[in-house]
Design a protein around this motif. Structure first.
Motif, PDB file in Angstrom:
ATOM      1  N   GLY A 122      11.779   4.978 -37.583  1.00 16.28           N
ATOM      2  CA  GLY A 122      13.031   5.548 -38.063  1.00 16.28           C
ATOM      3  C   GLY A 122      13.041   7.059 -37.916  1.00 16.28           C
ATOM      4  N   ASN A 123      11.927   7.697 -38.246  1.00 15.07           N
ATOM      5  CA  ASN A 123      11.800   9.148 -38.047  1.00 15.07           C
ATOM      6  C   ASN A 123      11.951   9.516 -36.584  1.00 15.07           C
ATOM      7  OD1 ASN A 123       9.135   9.744 -40.535  1.00 15.07           O
ATOM      8  ND2 ASN A 123      11.334   9.511 -40.801  1.00 15.07           N
ATOM      9  N   PHE A 124      11.374   8.700 -35.700  1.00 17.58           N
ATOM     10  CA  PHE A 124      11.451   8.963 -34.262  1.00 17.58           C
ATOM     11  C   PHE A 124      12.909   8.930 -33.784  1.00 17.58           C
ATOM     12  CE2 PHE A 124       8.058   8.386 -30.740  1.00 17.58           C
ATOM     13  CZ  PHE A 124       8.586   9.465 -30.039  1.00 17.58           C
ATOM     14  N   VAL A 125      13.653   7.945 -34.267  1.00 18.87           N
ATOM     15  CA  VAL A 125      15.065   7.839 -33.895  1.00 18.87           C
ATOM     16  C   VAL A 125      15.824   9.088 -34.343  1.00 18.87           C
ATOM     17  CG1 VAL A 125      17.221   6.579 -34.330  1.00 18.87           C
ATOM     18  CG2 VAL A 125      15.104   5.314 -33.863  1.00 18.87           C
ATOM     19  N   GLY A 126      15.592   9.513 -35.584  1.00 17.23           N
ATOM     20  CA  GLY A 126      16.273  10.699 -36.093  1.00 17.23           C
ATOM     21  C   GLY A 126      15.927  11.957 -35.329  1.00 17.23           C
ATOM     22  N   ALA A 127      14.644  12.103 -34.992  1.00 16.34           N
ATOM     23  CA  ALA A 127      14.204  13.287 -34.247  1.00 16.34           C
ATOM     24  C   ALA A 127      14.818  13.315 -32.849  1.00 16.34           C
ATOM     25  CB  ALA A 127      12.679  13.312 -34.160  1.00 16.34           C
ATOM     26  N   LEU A 128      14.829  12.160 -32.172  1.00 13.62           N
ATOM     27  CA  LEU A 128      15.394  12.102 -30.824  1.00 13.62           C
ATOM     28  C   LEU A 128      16.903  12.327 -30.830  1.00 13.62           C
ATOM     29  CD1 LEU A 128      13.393   9.161 -29.191  1.00 13.62           C
ATOM     30  CD2 LEU A 128      13.087  11.616 -28.832  1.00 13.62           C
ATOM     31  N   PHE A 129      17.567  11.910 -31.893  1.00 12.15           N
ATOM     32  CA  PHE A 129      19.006  12.159 -32.025  1.00 12.15           C
ATOM     33  C   PHE A 129      19.284  13.662 -31.981  1.00 12.15           C
ATOM     34  CE2 PHE A 129      22.691  12.932 -34.902  1.00 12.15           C
ATOM     35  CZ  PHE A 129      23.676  12.345 -34.108  1.00 12.15           C
ATOM     36  N   ILE A 130      18.459  14.439 -32.692  1.00 10.91           N
ATOM     37  CA  ILE A 130      18.637  15.899 -32.682  1.00 10.91           C
ATOM     38  C   ILE A 130      18.236  16.486 -31.332  1.00 10.91           C
ATOM     39  CG2 ILE A 130      17.975  18.074 -33.794  1.00 10.91           C
ATOM     40  CD1 ILE A 130      19.785  16.238 -35.478  1.00 10.91           C
ATOM     41  N   VAL A 131      17.205  15.925 -30.691  1.00  5.25           N
ATOM     42  CA  VAL A 131      16.821  16.381 -29.350  1.00  5.25           C
ATOM     43  C   VAL A 131      18.032  16.331 -28.418  1.00  5.25           C
ATOM     44  CG1 VAL A 131      15.510  15.766 -27.266  1.00  5.25           C
ATOM     45  CG2 VAL A 131      14.366  15.792 -29.493  1.00  5.25           C
ATOM     46  N   PHE A 132      18.716  15.207 -28.401  1.00 10.06           N
ATOM     47  CA  PHE A 132      19.837  15.046 -27.472  1.00 10.06           C
ATOM     48  C   PHE A 132      21.040  15.894 -27.883  1.00 10.06           C
ATOM     49  CE2 PHE A 132      17.469  11.090 -26.468  1.00 10.06           C
ATOM     50  CZ  PHE A 132      17.255  11.358 -25.117  1.00 10.06           C
ATOM     51  N   LEU A 133      21.267  16.028 -29.190  1.00  8.96           N
ATOM     52  CA  LEU A 133      22.366  16.907 -29.630  1.00  8.96           C
ATOM     53  C   LEU A 133      22.120  18.353 -29.190  1.00  8.96           C
ATOM     54  CD1 LEU A 133      23.416  15.924 -33.278  1.00  8.96           C
ATOM     55  CD2 LEU A 133      24.743  15.685 -31.169  1.00  8.96           C
ATOM     56  N   ILE A 134      20.897  18.826 -29.399  1.00  9.67           N
ATOM     57  CA  ILE A 134      20.560  20.203 -29.028  1.00  9.67           C
ATOM     58  C   ILE A 134      20.638  20.383 -27.514  1.00  9.67           C
ATOM     59  CG2 ILE A 134      18.663  21.888 -28.955  1.00  9.67           C
ATOM     60  CD1 ILE A 134      19.991  21.753 -31.668  1.00  9.67           C
ATOM     61  N   TRP A 135      20.165  19.381 -26.775  1.00 12.71           N
ATOM     62  CA  TRP A 135      20.189  19.463 -25.313  1.00 12.71           C
ATOM     63  C   TRP A 135      21.627  19.549 -24.800  1.00 12.71           C
ATOM     64  CZ3 TRP A 135      17.495  20.644 -21.244  1.00 12.71           C
ATOM     65  CH2 TRP A 135      17.917  20.214 -19.976  1.00 12.71           C
ATOM     66  N   PHE A 136      22.481  18.644 -25.251  1.00 12.30           N
ATOM     67  CA  PHE A 136      23.855  18.625 -24.756  1.00 12.30           C
ATOM     68  C   PHE A 136      24.690  19.777 -25.317  1.00 12.30           C
ATOM     69  CE2 PHE A 136      22.748  14.092 -23.936  1.00 12.30           C
ATOM     70  CZ  PHE A 136      22.928  14.133 -22.554  1.00 12.30           C
ATOM     71  N   ALA A 137      24.210  20.391 -26.390  1.00 11.59           N
ATOM     72  CA  ALA A 137      24.889  21.575 -26.922  1.00 11.59           C
ATOM     73  C   ALA A 137      24.552  22.826 -26.106  1.00 11.59           C
ATOM     74  CB  ALA A 137      24.510  21.792 -28.384  1.00 11.59           C
ATOM     75  N   GLY A 138      23.580  22.718 -25.183  1.00 14.39           N
ATOM     76  CA  GLY A 138      23.204  23.859 -24.364  1.00 14.39           C
ATOM     77  C   GLY A 138      22.415  24.921 -25.095  1.00 14.39           C
ATOM     78  N   GLN A 139      21.744  24.513 -26.184  1.00 15.89           N
ATOM     79  CA  GLN A 139      21.021  25.482 -27.015  1.00 15.89           C
ATOM     80  C   GLN A 139      19.880  26.162 -26.271  1.00 15.89           C
ATOM     81  OE1 GLN A 139      21.969  26.285 -30.038  1.00 15.89           O
ATOM     82  NE2 GLN A 139      20.269  27.542 -30.731  1.00 15.89           N
ATOM     83  N   THR A 140      19.318  25.491 -25.265  1.00 18.84           N
ATOM     84  CA  THR A 140      18.167  26.075 -24.563  1.00 18.84           C
ATOM     85  C   THR A 140      18.536  27.362 -23.816  1.00 18.84           C
ATOM     86  OG1 THR A 140      18.576  24.615 -22.669  1.00 18.84           O
ATOM     87  CG2 THR A 140      16.942  23.889 -24.295  1.00 18.84           C
ATOM     88  N   MET A 141      19.806  27.575 -23.573  1.00 19.85           N
ATOM     89  CA  MET A 141      20.231  28.796 -22.880  1.00 19.85           C
ATOM     90  C   MET A 141      20.471  29.962 -23.842  1.00 19.85           C
ATOM     91  SD  MET A 141      20.136  28.478 -19.629  1.00 19.85           S
ATOM     92  CE  MET A 141      21.140  29.864 -19.069  1.00 19.85           C
ATOM     93  N   SER A 142      20.311  29.731 -25.135  1.00 19.95           N
ATOM     94  CA  SER A 142      20.524  30.797 -26.117  1.00 19.95           C
ATOM     95  C   SER A 142      19.547  31.947 -25.887  1.00 19.95           C
ATOM     96  CB  SER A 142      20.343  30.257 -27.538  1.00 19.95           C
ATOM     97  OG  SER A 142      21.323  29.300 -27.840  1.00 19.95           O
ATOM     98  N   ALA A 143      19.985  33.147 -26.249  1.00 18.83           N
ATOM     99  CA  ALA A 143      19.173  34.359 -26.070  1.00 18.83           C
ATOM    100  C   ALA A 143      18.747  34.520 -24.608  1.00 18.83           C
ATOM    101  CB  ALA A 143      17.962  34.355 -26.999  1.00 18.83           C
ATOM    102  N   ASN A 144      19.700  34.265 -23.726  1.00 18.59           N
ATOM    103  CA  ASN A 144      19.447  34.402 -22.281  1.00 18.59           C
ATOM    104  C   ASN A 144      18.289  33.517 -21.815  1.00 18.59           C
ATOM    105  OD1 ASN A 144      20.310  35.512 -19.840  1.00 18.59           O
ATOM    106  ND2 ASN A 144      18.734  37.104 -19.881  1.00 18.59           N
TER     107      ASN A 144
END
Length: 283
Positions: A122-144
């Protein structure tokens, strides 16, 4: 006024804490496990969000004190465990303390292990849910792109421990997590419970100890970033993607998740749960 009575009005006594911990373990292992699974999903998400917060504080910190930067990261990460406790979610690392309910004979070995497995996934599912939200939100491009670079370097560091180092770091981590949870049992107010957990969690995060559920976010986030980032990302951080080619499922599971999980079980279930319960329970 009796001194002992005065103390227990402010906080639970060690014997009372032991009883609370035992009762909590019985409740977790005895209830319908489909409820535990769905309760574990937000816990995994809370810990992942705490790592998002941590990553933000570690980005663009060149020229600042390494120790103070890690301290800030540890303090903000404590929000994840506070949310787990206040919202009543189930976190695998603290669920390892159901060992005390097993030792008291109030649950079976099957119930204990079943709860660990259900909560873990259950924890794994929750963690991966945030992984995909952050990925599709484009957060990795923050701070150049530096936010994503922090993810990459943090995740890569985690897969380069030896197996035994990862195991020991897992023990140390869950000693601190479960001490935080154990001490929260003593609190009588929301403020008590939240405040007492901050420094133990900050200690494990700032020191680089390894938390299996946190790694369910950080390393998959690193794998996605390493293998699926657009060319523009690599251009802005001026790095070659091949430098992070070792961020893969094999290294994640074999070099990190398995030894860290086993270490978390030893640290929480035995070094804290059984040890403190055996010492402090009413005899």
């Amino acid at each position: 006024m009796n001194t002992e009575t005065s103390k227990t009005t402010c906080m639970a006594s060690p014997a009372e804490i032991s009883q609370i911990g035992e009762d909590a373990g019985v409740y977790k292992a005895s209830k319908k496990q489909i409820l535990s699974f769905f309760s574990a999903i937000p816990a995994g998400a809370f810990i992942a969000l705490a790592f998002v917060f941590y990553t933000t504080t570690q980005t663009g910190n060149l020229g600042t004190s390494w120790g103070l930067t890690k301290l800030v990261g540890g303090v903000v990460f404590s929000l994840g465990v506070i949310m787990v406790v206040v919202c009543g979610s189930e976190l695998f690392t603290s669920s390892t303390m159901t060992t005390i309910a097993r030792a008291s004979g109030r649950i079976s070995r099957f119930q204990m292990l079943r709860n660990w497995i259900v909560v873990y996934f259950g924890n794994f599912v929750g963690a991966l849910f945030i992984v995909f939200l952050i990925w599709f939100a484009g957060q990795t491009m923050s701070a150049n792109g530096q936010w994503g670079f922090t993810i990459l370097t943090t995740a890569q560091h985690k897969i380069h421990h030896t197996w035994f180092e990862a195991f020991c770091l897992g023990i140390l981590c869950n000693v601190m997590v479960c001490l935080a949870i154990w001490m929260s049992y003593a609190g009588k107010t929301l403020t008590d419970k939240a405040f007492i957990m901050i420094l133990p969690i900050a200690l494990f995060v700032a020191s680089g100890f390894e938390h299996s559920v946190a790694n369910m976010f950080m390393i998959p986030m690193g794998i996605l970033t390493a293998h699926f980032s657009a060319p523009e990302f690599w251009q802005v951080i001026n790095m070659d993607s091949q430098q992070f080619a070792d961020l893969n499922l094999y290294h994640f599971i074999v070099k990190n998740l398995i030894p860290v999980t086993l270490g978390n079980i030893v640290g929480g279930g035995f070094c804290v749960g059984l040890a403190l319960w055996s010492i402090n329970r009413p005899h």
